[in-house]
Design a protein around this motif. Structure first.
Motif, short mmCIF file in Angstrom:
data_model
loop_
_atom_site.label_atom_id
_atom_site.label_comp_id
_atom_site.label_asym_id
_atom_site.label_seq_id
_atom_site.Cartn_x
_atom_site.Cartn_y
_atom_site.Cartn_z
N MET A 1 0.84 -1.16 0.00
CA MET A 1 0.00 0.00 0.00
C MET A 1 0.89 1.23 0.00
SD MET A 1 -3.05 1.64 0.59
CE MET A 1 -3.59 0.19 -0.19
N LYS A 2 0.69 2.15 -0.94
CA LYS A 2 1.50 3.36 -1.03
C LYS A 2 0.69 4.56 -0.56
CE LYS A 2 4.60 1.76 -4.54
NZ LYS A 2 5.38 2.08 -5.70
N ILE A 3 1.34 5.40 0.24
CA ILE A 3 0.71 6.63 0.71
C ILE A 3 1.51 7.81 0.18
CG2 ILE A 3 -0.33 5.57 2.75
CD1 ILE A 3 1.96 6.79 4.41
N LEU A 13 -6.62 4.30 6.31
CA LEU A 13 -5.88 3.28 5.56
C LEU A 13 -6.76 2.08 5.26
CD1 LEU A 13 -3.16 2.12 4.46
CD2 LEU A 13 -2.84 1.13 6.71
N LEU A 14 -7.52 1.63 6.25
CA LEU A 14 -8.39 0.48 6.05
C LEU A 14 -9.43 0.75 4.96
CD1 LEU A 14 -8.91 -0.62 9.75
CD2 LEU A 14 -7.43 -1.70 8.04
N LYS A 15 -9.96 1.95 4.95
CA LYS A 15 -10.93 2.33 3.92
C LYS A 15 -10.24 2.48 2.56
CE LYS A 15 -14.43 5.69 2.79
NZ LYS A 15 -14.96 7.00 3.04
N ARG A 50 2.84 4.92 9.33
CA ARG A 50 3.93 5.48 8.53
C ARG A 50 4.59 4.40 7.68
NH1 ARG A 50 4.46 10.40 10.92
NH2 ARG A 50 4.09 10.58 13.15
N GLU A 51 5.45 4.84 6.78
CA GLU A 51 6.17 3.92 5.92
C GLU A 51 6.88 2.85 6.77
OE1 GLU A 51 9.23 4.08 2.18
OE2 GLU A 51 9.41 5.65 3.68
N GLY A 52 6.74 1.61 6.35
CA GLY A 52 7.38 0.51 7.05
C GLY A 52 6.47 -0.21 8.03
N ASN A 53 5.36 0.43 8.43
CA ASN A 53 4.41 -0.24 9.33
C ASN A 53 3.70 -1.37 8.58
OD1 ASN A 53 3.58 2.86 10.83
ND2 ASN A 53 4.63 1.22 11.86
N VAL A 54 3.40 -2.43 9.31
CA VAL A 54 2.65 -3.56 8.75
C VAL A 54 1.32 -3.62 9.48
CG1 VAL A 54 2.59 -6.05 8.41
CG2 VAL A 54 4.75 -4.82 8.20
N VAL A 55 0.23 -3.56 8.73
CA VAL A 55 -1.12 -3.60 9.29
C VAL A 55 -1.77 -4.91 8.87
CG1 VAL A 55 -3.39 -2.48 9.32
CG2 VAL A 55 -1.30 -1.09 9.23
N ARG A 56 -2.34 -5.63 9.84
CA ARG A 56 -2.99 -6.91 9.55
C ARG A 56 -4.42 -6.92 10.09
NH1 ARG A 56 2.27 -9.19 10.74
NH2 ARG A 56 3.08 -10.08 8.82
N THR A 61 -2.87 -8.38 4.79
CA THR A 61 -1.64 -7.79 5.31
C THR A 61 -1.28 -6.61 4.42
OG1 THR A 61 -0.85 -9.91 6.14
CG2 THR A 61 0.79 -8.17 5.84
N LEU A 62 -1.09 -5.45 5.04
CA LEU A 62 -0.73 -4.24 4.30
C LEU A 62 0.63 -3.75 4.77
CD1 LEU A 62 -4.13 -2.38 4.75
CD2 LEU A 62 -3.40 -3.68 2.76
N LEU A 63 1.58 -3.67 3.85
CA LEU A 63 2.89 -3.08 4.13
C LEU A 63 2.85 -1.67 3.56
CD1 LEU A 63 5.83 -3.12 5.04
CD2 LEU A 63 6.41 -4.13 2.84
N VAL A 64 3.08 -0.69 4.41
CA VAL A 64 2.93 0.71 4.01
C VAL A 64 4.24 1.25 3.47
CG1 VAL A 64 2.26 3.01 4.80
CG2 VAL A 64 1.11 1.00 5.72
#
Length: 68
Positions: A1-3, A13-15, A50-56, A61-64
């Motif tokens: 996922m790119k921000i 982010l989830l949305k 932020r960049e590098g965070n992993v959201v599950r 799984t989302l790598l930012v």
């Protein structure tokens, strides 16, 4: 996922990643403790991701990463 900015709020982010269809749904998901940030349950929907965070969540799984 790119921000594009320095950070994105967890509920946004989830949305944005289509994990949820609405912000209200994201809020409920986060507050229930079902979302993990860097391996730990997170109940703060406004948490800055932020960049590098992993959201599950569930099987997602989302790598930012930051968009350049």
């Amino acid at each position: 996922m790119k921000i594009s900015g320095e950070f994105i709020r967890l509920d946004s982010l989830l949305k944005y990643a289509s994990v949820t269809s609405t912000g209200g749904e994201a809020k409920i998901l986060v507050q229930s403790g079902a979302v993990f940030v860097d391996g730990e349950a997170c109940t703060m929907r406004g948490k800055k991701i932020r960049e590098g965070n992993v959201v599950r969540y569930g099987g997602e799984t989302l790598l930012v990463k930051r968009q350049l």
